[in-house]
Design an enzyme around this catalytic site. Structure first.
Site, short mmCIF file in Angstrom:
data_model
loop_
_atom_site.label_atom_id
_atom_site.label_comp_id
_atom_site.label_asym_id
_atom_site.label_seq_id
_atom_site.Cartn_x
_atom_site.Cartn_y
_atom_site.Cartn_z
CG HIS A 184 -25.67 -10.20 -39.33
ND1 HIS A 184 -25.46 -11.28 -40.15
CD2 HIS A 184 -26.19 -9.22 -40.11
CE1 HIS A 184 -25.84 -10.96 -41.38
NE2 HIS A 184 -26.28 -9.71 -41.38
CG ASN A 218 -23.58 -5.57 -41.89
OD1 ASN A 218 -22.37 -5.40 -41.73
ND2 ASN A 218 -24.20 -6.72 -41.61
CD1 TRP A 219 -20.93 -0.50 -45.68
CD2 TRP A 219 -18.89 0.33 -45.31
NE1 TRP A 219 -20.94 0.81 -46.06
CE2 TRP A 219 -19.70 1.35 -45.84
CE3 TRP A 219 -17.56 0.62 -45.00
CZ2 TRP A 219 -19.21 2.65 -46.06
CZ3 TRP A 219 -17.08 1.91 -45.21
CH2 TRP A 219 -17.90 2.91 -45.74
CE LYS A 220 -23.90 -8.67 -44.62
NZ LYS A 220 -24.67 -9.77 -45.19
CB SER A 261 -32.01 -9.44 -51.23
OG SER A 261 -31.13 -10.54 -51.20
CD GLU A 280 -30.23 -8.46 -41.66
OE1 GLU A 280 -30.02 -7.55 -42.46
OE2 GLU A 280 -29.34 -9.20 -41.24
CD GLU A 334 -23.50 -12.39 -43.04
OE1 GLU A 334 -22.72 -11.49 -42.65
OE2 GLU A 334 -24.22 -12.28 -44.06
N GLY A 365 -28.14 -11.77 -49.06
CA GLY A 365 -27.15 -11.97 -50.12
C GLY A 365 -27.60 -12.89 -51.25
N GLY A 390 -26.91 -4.80 -46.75
CA GLY A 390 -25.59 -5.41 -46.90
C GLY A 390 -24.98 -5.01 -48.24
N GLY A 391 -24.98 -5.92 -49.18
CA GLY A 391 -24.31 -5.75 -50.48
C GLY A 391 -24.55 -4.41 -51.15
#
Ligand code: 13P
Length: 230
Positions: A90, A6-8, A194, A157, A92, A163, A215-216
Protein backbone atom coordinates in the site's frame (compact mmCIF):
# COMPACT_ATOMS: atom_id res chain seq x y z
CA UNK A 1 -16.64 -8.15 -8.36
CA UNK A 2 -14.10 -8.28 -5.55
CA UNK A 3 -14.71 -5.61 -2.93
CA UNK A 4 -11.98 -5.16 -0.30
CA UNK A 5 -12.38 -2.88 2.70
CA UNK A 6 -9.13 -1.45 4.04
CA UNK A 7 -9.97 -0.23 7.54
CA UNK A 8 -6.36 1.03 7.98
CA UNK A 9 -5.54 1.97 11.63
CA UNK A 10 -9.15 2.52 12.65
CA UNK A 11 -11.71 0.97 15.02
CA UNK A 12 -11.49 -0.26 18.58
CA UNK A 13 -12.98 -3.66 19.38
CA UNK A 14 -16.55 -2.46 19.96
CA UNK A 15 -16.56 -0.35 16.75
CA UNK A 16 -15.22 -3.27 14.73
CA UNK A 17 -17.86 -5.66 16.07
CA UNK A 18 -20.65 -3.21 15.28
CA UNK A 19 -19.34 -2.38 11.80
CA UNK A 20 -18.73 -6.02 10.88
CA UNK A 21 -22.21 -7.03 12.10
CA UNK A 22 -23.87 -4.29 10.02
CA UNK A 23 -21.81 -5.35 7.00
CA UNK A 24 -22.71 -9.01 7.54
CA UNK A 25 -26.44 -8.28 7.76
CA UNK A 26 -26.46 -5.92 4.78
CA UNK A 27 -24.35 -8.03 2.40
CA UNK A 28 -26.30 -9.47 -0.51
CA UNK A 29 -23.71 -12.17 -1.29
CA UNK A 30 -23.46 -10.96 -4.88
CA UNK A 31 -19.76 -10.02 -4.74
CA UNK A 32 -16.67 -11.44 -3.07
CA UNK A 33 -16.25 -9.27 0.01
CA UNK A 34 -13.01 -9.00 2.00
CA UNK A 35 -12.66 -7.05 5.25
CA UNK A 36 -9.13 -5.97 6.19
CA UNK A 37 -9.09 -4.75 9.80
CA UNK A 38 -5.88 -4.12 11.78
CA UNK A 39 -4.10 -7.22 13.15
CA UNK A 40 -5.53 -7.08 16.72
CA UNK A 41 -9.07 -7.02 15.32
CA UNK A 42 -8.77 -9.97 12.92
CA UNK A 43 -9.89 -12.62 15.42
CA UNK A 44 -12.72 -10.44 16.72
CA UNK A 45 -14.05 -9.68 13.23
CA UNK A 46 -13.60 -13.32 12.23
CA UNK A 47 -15.97 -14.31 15.07
CA UNK A 48 -18.62 -11.85 13.87
CA UNK A 49 -18.32 -12.97 10.24
CA UNK A 50 -18.58 -16.71 10.94
CA UNK A 51 -20.88 -18.41 8.45
CA UNK A 52 -21.34 -15.28 6.30
CA UNK A 53 -18.95 -16.16 3.46
CA UNK A 54 -17.26 -12.76 3.93
CA UNK A 55 -13.47 -13.14 3.76
CA UNK A 56 -10.75 -11.64 5.93
CA UNK A 57 -7.60 -9.86 4.82
CA UNK A 58 -4.48 -8.53 6.57
CA UNK A 59 -3.08 -5.09 5.76
CA UNK A 60 0.56 -6.21 5.55
CA UNK A 61 2.84 -9.15 6.30
CA UNK A 62 6.52 -10.01 6.54
CA UNK A 63 8.29 -12.10 3.89
CA UNK A 64 9.78 -14.59 6.35
CA UNK A 65 7.89 -17.54 7.80
CA UNK A 66 9.08 -17.01 11.37
CA UNK A 67 12.03 -15.84 13.42
CA UNK A 68 13.56 -12.87 15.18
CA UNK A 69 11.53 -10.08 13.56
CA UNK A 70 10.06 -8.15 16.48
CA UNK A 71 6.73 -6.55 15.70
CA UNK A 72 6.21 -8.41 12.45
CA UNK A 73 3.48 -10.84 11.36
CA UNK A 74 4.17 -13.71 8.97
CA UNK A 75 1.87 -14.81 6.14
CA UNK A 76 1.65 -18.25 7.81
CA UNK A 77 0.29 -16.63 11.00
CA UNK A 78 -2.43 -14.89 8.99
CA UNK A 79 -3.35 -18.08 7.15
CA UNK A 80 -3.41 -19.98 10.42
CA UNK A 81 -6.14 -17.75 11.90
CA UNK A 82 -8.39 -17.99 8.85
CA UNK A 83 -7.22 -15.02 6.78
CA UNK A 84 -7.38 -15.46 2.98
CA UNK A 85 -6.12 -12.16 1.56
CA UNK A 86 -3.38 -9.65 2.41
CA UNK A 87 -2.83 -6.10 1.16
CA UNK A 88 0.80 -5.67 0.09
CA UNK A 89 2.68 -2.52 -0.91
CA UNK A 90 0.00 0.00 0.00
CA UNK A 91 1.30 3.50 -0.79
CA UNK A 92 1.03 4.41 2.91
CA UNK A 93 3.53 1.62 3.66
CA UNK A 94 5.70 2.42 0.65
CA UNK A 95 5.92 6.04 1.84
CA UNK A 96 5.87 5.61 5.62
CA UNK A 97 7.85 2.38 5.99
CA UNK A 98 10.23 2.65 3.04
CA UNK A 99 8.76 -0.34 1.24
CA UNK A 100 10.44 -0.72 -2.13
CA UNK A 101 9.11 -2.55 -5.20
CA UNK A 102 11.60 -5.35 -4.48
CA UNK A 103 10.35 -5.76 -0.90
CA UNK A 104 6.74 -5.70 -2.10
CA UNK A 105 7.49 -8.54 -4.51
CA UNK A 106 9.26 -10.56 -1.79
CA UNK A 107 6.25 -10.19 0.51
CA UNK A 108 3.83 -11.12 -2.28
CA UNK A 109 5.81 -14.27 -3.14
CA UNK A 110 5.85 -15.29 0.55
CA UNK A 111 2.12 -14.62 0.91
CA UNK A 112 1.26 -16.77 -2.12
CA UNK A 113 3.51 -19.55 -0.80
CA UNK A 114 1.58 -19.46 2.50
CA UNK A 115 -1.74 -19.82 0.67
CA UNK A 116 -2.85 -16.20 0.88
CA UNK A 117 -4.01 -14.07 -2.05
CA UNK A 118 -2.07 -10.80 -2.03
CA UNK A 119 -3.76 -7.57 -3.15
CA UNK A 120 -0.71 -5.75 -4.50
CA UNK A 121 -1.04 -1.95 -4.67
CA UNK A 122 0.50 0.16 -7.40
CA UNK A 123 -0.15 3.75 -8.43
CA UNK A 124 1.43 7.06 -9.38
CA UNK A 125 1.95 10.19 -7.27
CA UNK A 126 0.11 13.41 -8.20
CA UNK A 127 3.40 14.96 -9.28
CA UNK A 128 4.15 12.01 -11.56
CA UNK A 129 0.74 12.28 -13.22
CA UNK A 130 1.20 16.05 -13.73
CA UNK A 131 4.55 15.41 -15.39
CA UNK A 132 3.12 12.79 -17.76
CA UNK A 133 5.00 9.94 -16.06
CA UNK A 134 2.01 7.78 -15.08
CA UNK A 135 2.58 5.08 -17.71
CA UNK A 136 6.28 4.74 -16.94
CA UNK A 137 5.69 4.57 -13.20
CA UNK A 138 3.00 1.91 -13.60
CA UNK A 139 5.13 -0.12 -16.00
CA UNK A 140 8.08 0.05 -13.57
CA UNK A 141 5.91 -1.09 -10.66
CA UNK A 142 4.45 -3.92 -12.75
CA UNK A 143 7.93 -5.09 -13.64
CA UNK A 144 9.47 -4.79 -10.17
CA UNK A 145 6.73 -5.39 -7.59
CA UNK A 146 4.69 -8.21 -9.08
CA UNK A 147 5.58 -11.89 -8.73
CA UNK A 148 5.81 -14.32 -11.64
CA UNK A 149 2.69 -16.25 -12.54
CA UNK A 150 -0.69 -15.68 -10.93
CA UNK A 151 -2.36 -16.10 -7.53
CA UNK A 152 -2.64 -12.41 -6.71
CA UNK A 153 -4.78 -9.33 -7.41
CA UNK A 154 -3.57 -5.87 -8.40
CA UNK A 155 -5.07 -2.72 -6.88
CA UNK A 156 -4.54 0.40 -8.97
CA UNK A 157 -4.52 3.18 -6.39
CA UNK A 158 -3.38 6.59 -7.67
CA UNK A 159 -1.68 7.99 -4.56
CA UNK A 160 -3.16 11.46 -5.09
CA UNK A 161 -6.69 10.00 -5.04
CA UNK A 162 -6.33 8.30 -1.64
CA UNK A 163 -8.36 10.03 1.06
CA UNK A 164 -8.62 13.24 -0.97
CA UNK A 165 -12.07 13.00 -2.54
CA UNK A 166 -10.34 13.31 -5.92
CA UNK A 167 -10.60 10.54 -8.49
CA UNK A 168 -9.26 10.11 -12.00
CA UNK A 169 -11.89 10.28 -14.75
CA UNK A 170 -13.31 6.98 -15.98
CA UNK A 171 -11.19 7.41 -19.13
CA UNK A 172 -8.04 7.84 -17.04
CA UNK A 173 -8.86 4.76 -14.94
CA UNK A 174 -9.60 2.79 -18.12
CA UNK A 175 -6.27 3.89 -19.61
CA UNK A 176 -4.17 2.71 -16.65
CA UNK A 177 -6.13 -0.48 -15.95
CA UNK A 178 -5.94 -1.24 -19.69
CA UNK A 179 -2.16 -0.89 -19.56
CA UNK A 180 -2.00 -3.22 -16.54
CA UNK A 181 -4.23 -5.79 -18.30
CA UNK A 182 -2.03 -5.61 -21.39
CA UNK A 183 0.93 -6.73 -19.28
CA UNK A 184 -0.97 -9.06 -16.93
CA UNK A 185 -4.08 -10.24 -18.79
CA UNK A 186 -4.87 -13.06 -16.36
CA UNK A 187 -4.80 -10.88 -13.21
CA UNK A 188 -7.85 -9.13 -11.71
CA UNK A 189 -7.43 -5.36 -11.28
CA UNK A 190 -9.19 -3.39 -8.55
CA UNK A 191 -9.50 0.39 -8.38
CA UNK A 192 -8.85 2.24 -5.11
CA UNK A 193 -8.78 5.93 -4.16
CA UNK A 194 -11.81 7.91 -2.92
CA UNK A 195 -14.33 5.25 -3.90
CA UNK A 196 -17.74 6.27 -2.52
CA UNK A 197 -21.36 5.27 -2.74
CA UNK A 198 -21.80 7.93 -5.42
CA UNK A 199 -18.99 6.94 -7.84
CA UNK A 200 -18.86 3.13 -7.34
CA UNK A 201 -21.51 2.38 -9.96
CA UNK A 202 -19.76 4.35 -12.70
CA UNK A 203 -16.30 2.94 -11.91
CA UNK A 204 -17.68 -0.62 -11.75
CA UNK A 205 -18.68 -0.30 -15.40
CA UNK A 206 -15.10 0.21 -16.62
CA UNK A 207 -14.33 -3.02 -18.44
CA UNK A 208 -10.93 -3.75 -16.89
CA UNK A 209 -12.02 -2.97 -13.32
CA UNK A 210 -12.90 -6.14 -11.38
CA UNK A 211 -13.64 -4.49 -8.04
CA UNK A 212 -12.55 -1.94 -5.45
CA UNK A 213 -10.14 -1.39 -2.59
CA UNK A 214 -12.04 0.99 -0.33
CA UNK A 215 -10.60 3.06 2.53
CA UNK A 216 -12.65 5.77 4.26
CA UNK A 217 -16.05 4.80 2.86
CA UNK A 218 -15.65 1.23 4.16
CA UNK A 219 -15.91 2.58 7.72
CA UNK A 220 -19.28 4.20 7.00
CA UNK A 221 -22.01 1.57 6.86
CA UNK A 222 -24.39 3.91 4.99
CA UNK A 223 -21.89 4.35 2.16
CA UNK A 224 -20.36 0.89 2.25
CA UNK A 225 -23.73 -0.92 1.99
CA UNK A 226 -24.07 0.42 -1.52
CA UNK A 227 -20.44 -0.19 -2.52
CA UNK A 228 -20.29 -3.81 -1.26
CA UNK A 229 -23.48 -4.71 -3.14
CA UNK A 230 -22.63 -2.82 -6.35
P1 13P B 1 -9.79 6.03 0.45
O1 13P B 1 -10.92 5.17 -0.07
O2 13P B 1 -10.05 6.57 1.83
O3 13P B 1 -9.41 7.08 -0.53
O4 13P B 1 -8.53 5.07 0.63
C1 13P B 1 -8.18 4.25 -0.42
C2 13P B 1 -7.17 3.29 0.06
O5 13P B 1 -6.06 3.66 0.42
C3 13P B 1 -7.56 1.87 0.12
O6 13P B 1 -6.46 1.06 0.33
Amino acid sequence: MLIAANWKMNCLKADAILLASHIKSGFSGKNTLVLCPSFPLLAVVSGVLAGSGIKLGGQNCHFEEKGAFTGEVSPEMLKDIGVDYVIIGHSERRAGNNETDELVRKKAVAAIKAGLKPIICIGELGEERKNGKTQNIILGQIEKSLPEGSGYVIAYEPVWAIGTGLTPTSEEIAEVTGLIKQKKPQIEVLYGGSVTDSNCMEISKISNVSGFLVGGASLDIGKFSKIMNV
